[in-house]
Design a protein around this motif. Structure first.
Motif, mmCIF file in Angstrom:
data_model
loop_
_atom_site.group_PDB
_atom_site.id
_atom_site.type_symbol
_atom_site.label_atom_id
_atom_site.label_comp_id
_atom_site.label_asym_id
_atom_site.label_seq_id
_atom_site.Cartn_x
_atom_site.Cartn_y
_atom_site.Cartn_z
ATOM 1 N N GLU A 155 0.459 1.111 2.589
ATOM 2 C CA GLU A 155 1.321 0.719 3.713
ATOM 3 C C GLU A 155 1.027 -0.687 4.208
ATOM 4 N N LEU A 157 1.134 -4.064 3.330
ATOM 5 C CA LEU A 157 1.717 -4.944 2.325
ATOM 6 C C LEU A 157 1.612 -6.403 2.743
ATOM 7 N N THR A 160 4.478 -7.556 4.639
ATOM 8 C CA THR A 160 4.467 -7.233 6.065
ATOM 9 C C THR A 160 3.747 -8.314 6.855
ATOM 10 N N TYR A 344 0.368 -2.582 -4.594
ATOM 11 C CA TYR A 344 1.708 -2.438 -4.021
ATOM 12 C C TYR A 344 2.308 -3.796 -3.651
ATOM 13 N N SER A 345 1.465 -4.707 -3.168
ATOM 14 C CA SER A 345 1.963 -6.008 -2.718
ATOM 15 C C SER A 345 2.318 -6.932 -3.874
ATOM 16 N N ILE A 349 5.958 -4.383 -5.875
ATOM 17 C CA ILE A 349 7.108 -5.032 -5.236
ATOM 18 C C ILE A 349 7.784 -6.038 -6.170
ATOM 19 N N GLU A 354 11.381 -4.646 -3.362
ATOM 20 C CA GLU A 354 10.816 -4.264 -2.067
ATOM 21 C C GLU A 354 11.444 -2.995 -1.512
ATOM 22 N N ARG A 358 9.252 0.269 -0.557
ATOM 23 C CA ARG A 358 9.183 0.725 0.840
ATOM 24 C C ARG A 358 9.670 2.164 0.974
ATOM 25 N N VAL A 361 6.730 4.150 -0.115
ATOM 26 C CA VAL A 361 5.693 4.089 0.918
ATOM 27 C C VAL A 361 6.022 5.030 2.072
ATOM 28 N N ALA A 362 7.300 5.170 2.378
ATOM 29 C CA ALA A 362 7.693 6.091 3.448
ATOM 30 C C ALA A 362 7.260 7.518 3.116
ATOM 31 N N LYS A 365 3.402 7.684 3.236
ATOM 32 C CA LYS A 365 2.993 7.678 4.643
ATOM 33 C C LYS A 365 3.068 9.087 5.225
#
Length: 428
Positions: A155, A157, A160, A344-345, A349, A354, A358, A361-362, A365
């Motif tokens: 989460e 990233l 972000t 992930y970053s 991605i 992206e 994401r 990731v949701a 999470k």
């Protein structure tokens, strides 16, 4: 240099946290797990939080997590597996009830998160009827926390961090470093031991619950120390949620300044969003950006503290740990956390896009929240309430409040400097 302990790869809890964490990340990133049943908001009718068709999926989720965790238990402690399944069902059920309660509309607006209810349920059960022998093998707070933290890495990233903007990042860095050092040394002066001081400092300066959990694992703090800090964070967040927007409105604070102030001081993300919304939409947006910037520092703090603990705190007089020894002592879940963030970053991605990442990731999470919730049920079950209340003679609470007041004043000054247009045009 000693021999490589290959058996630790399948016998140590830290490694299983990495294996299971990355397995779940792989399943979510590949789309094999593309959805989780959700608990909805509810007001007066608790039954409306769960749709009837989702009930089998909640059962399936519990059985799936049980199967993965049972695999780890088999290799770490085969005897415990005999009753682990029954105990897990209790832990999972209490975590479920905590999540349902946290989704009640008023409770949600107050920022009383699921981890607090999970902790309370565990404390009540553990301090009334007690923890029977058949349940104890499933009370594995550290395993659940470590898996959750590996998932949390996905989460955090780099994208972000960029989205938070230069001013948000600058404020986060200045506030986090200054407040962390202030709280840490204040705690040491008060006679609080280093592990507890580190958890307190991370909780008040970075991101509340997640930072406290990550730091607690990195410095090997006792579960009751972590649960104590989390409880204080969540309880202190309530008056701040109402008080900061009220003060900002009373003095006519600019929206961007109010948002930056709220985002940099309140220690839980839901409470930050709620407090920002009480002031204005713009304040809420700025508060969320600043909080995002602070959240990105969780992994850095955990990694640095892990190294410090290995090289300074745990080192015996005259000892110079070899690189291999440092590797053995380094919490592997922290390495997993950092690795997940980097993959992930900078890998997923660019290759998947992206939006796709994401979405994955949701889902991860959501899984992370389940592990955190089960961890705090376990902490509650394993903690005597009298011990929790008497932690360090009340000194941590006093230190936290003083550090939070310092945080409020410092962050307000920085928010005015960066977002108030005192020295250059405000960014938003």
């Amino acid at each position: 240099m000693g021999e490589v302990e290959w058996s630790s790869l399948w016998r140590k809890e830290d490694w299983w946290a990495v294996w299971l964490g990355f397995l779940l990340l792989a399943l979510t990133a590949s789309g094999l797990i593309g959805w989780l049943p959700k608990i909805g908001r509810w007001s007066n009718n608790i039954g409306s939080s769960i749709s009837l068709p989702d009930i089998p999926y909640f059962i399936l989720l519990g059985l799936g997590l049980l199967a993965l965790l049972a695999l780890a238990i088999y290799f770490m402690d085969k005897e415990a597996l005999r009753t682990y399944w029954a105990g897990f069902m209790v832990i999972f059920s209490l975590a479920f009830v905590g999540m349902v309660l946290a989704n009640q509309e008023l409770i949600h607006r107050l920022g009383l998160e699921y981890v607090l209810w999970a902790l309370i349920f565990g404390l009540v059960l553990g301090n009334t009827v007690g923890v029977p022998e058949w349940l104890k093998p499933a009370v594995r707070a550290e395993l659940y926390i470590k898996i959750g933290l590996v998932l949390l890495g996905a989460e955090i990233l780099f994208q972000t961090i960029i989205a938070a903007g230069a001013f948000g990042i600058i404020q986060a860095l200045v506030v986090v470093v200054t407040v962390w050092l202030f709280c840490y040394y204040l705690a040491l002066r008060a006679g609080i031991k280093k592990s507890m001081a580190s958890v307190l400092a991370s909780g008040v300066s970075i991101c509340g619950v997640s930072a406290s959990i990550a730091t607690g694992g990195a410095v090997k703090a006792k579960p009751k120390e972590v649960s104590y800090v989390v409880s204080v964070i969540l309880l202190v967040a309530i008056p701040m949620l109402v008080g900061l927007p009220f003060i900002a409105r009373a003095v006519g604070m600019p929206e961007a300044v109010a948002g930056a102030w709220i985002g940099g001081t309140i220690d839980t993300t839901p409470a930050v969003v709620a407090a920002g919304a009480l002031y204005s939409e713009k304040a809420m947006a700025v508060a969320a950006i600043v909080k995002m910037a602070q959240n990105t520092l969780i992994g850095v703090a955990a990694f640095v503290l892990s190294l410090y603990w290995v090289l300074k705190v745990e080192r015996k007089p005259g000892e110079r740990p070899s690189p291999l020894e440092i590797w053995y002592r380094m919490p592997k879940f922290v390495v997993g956390f950092m690795l997940a963030s980097l993959i992930y970053s900078f890998v997923l991605i660019p290759s998947l896009g992206e939006a796709t990442v994401r979405a994955a990731v949701a889902v991860s999470k959501g899984l992370r929240k389940w592990f955190f919730s089960m961890a705090f049920v376990s902490i509650g079950l394993d903690t005597k309430f009298k011990e929790l209340v008497k932690v360090e003679g009340g000194k941590p609470l006093a230190v936290f409040i003083v550090a939070q007041l310092f945080n409020i004043i410092l962050t307000l000054a920085i928010a005015y400097c960066l977002f108030g247009g005192l020295f250059f045009p405000p960014p938003v």
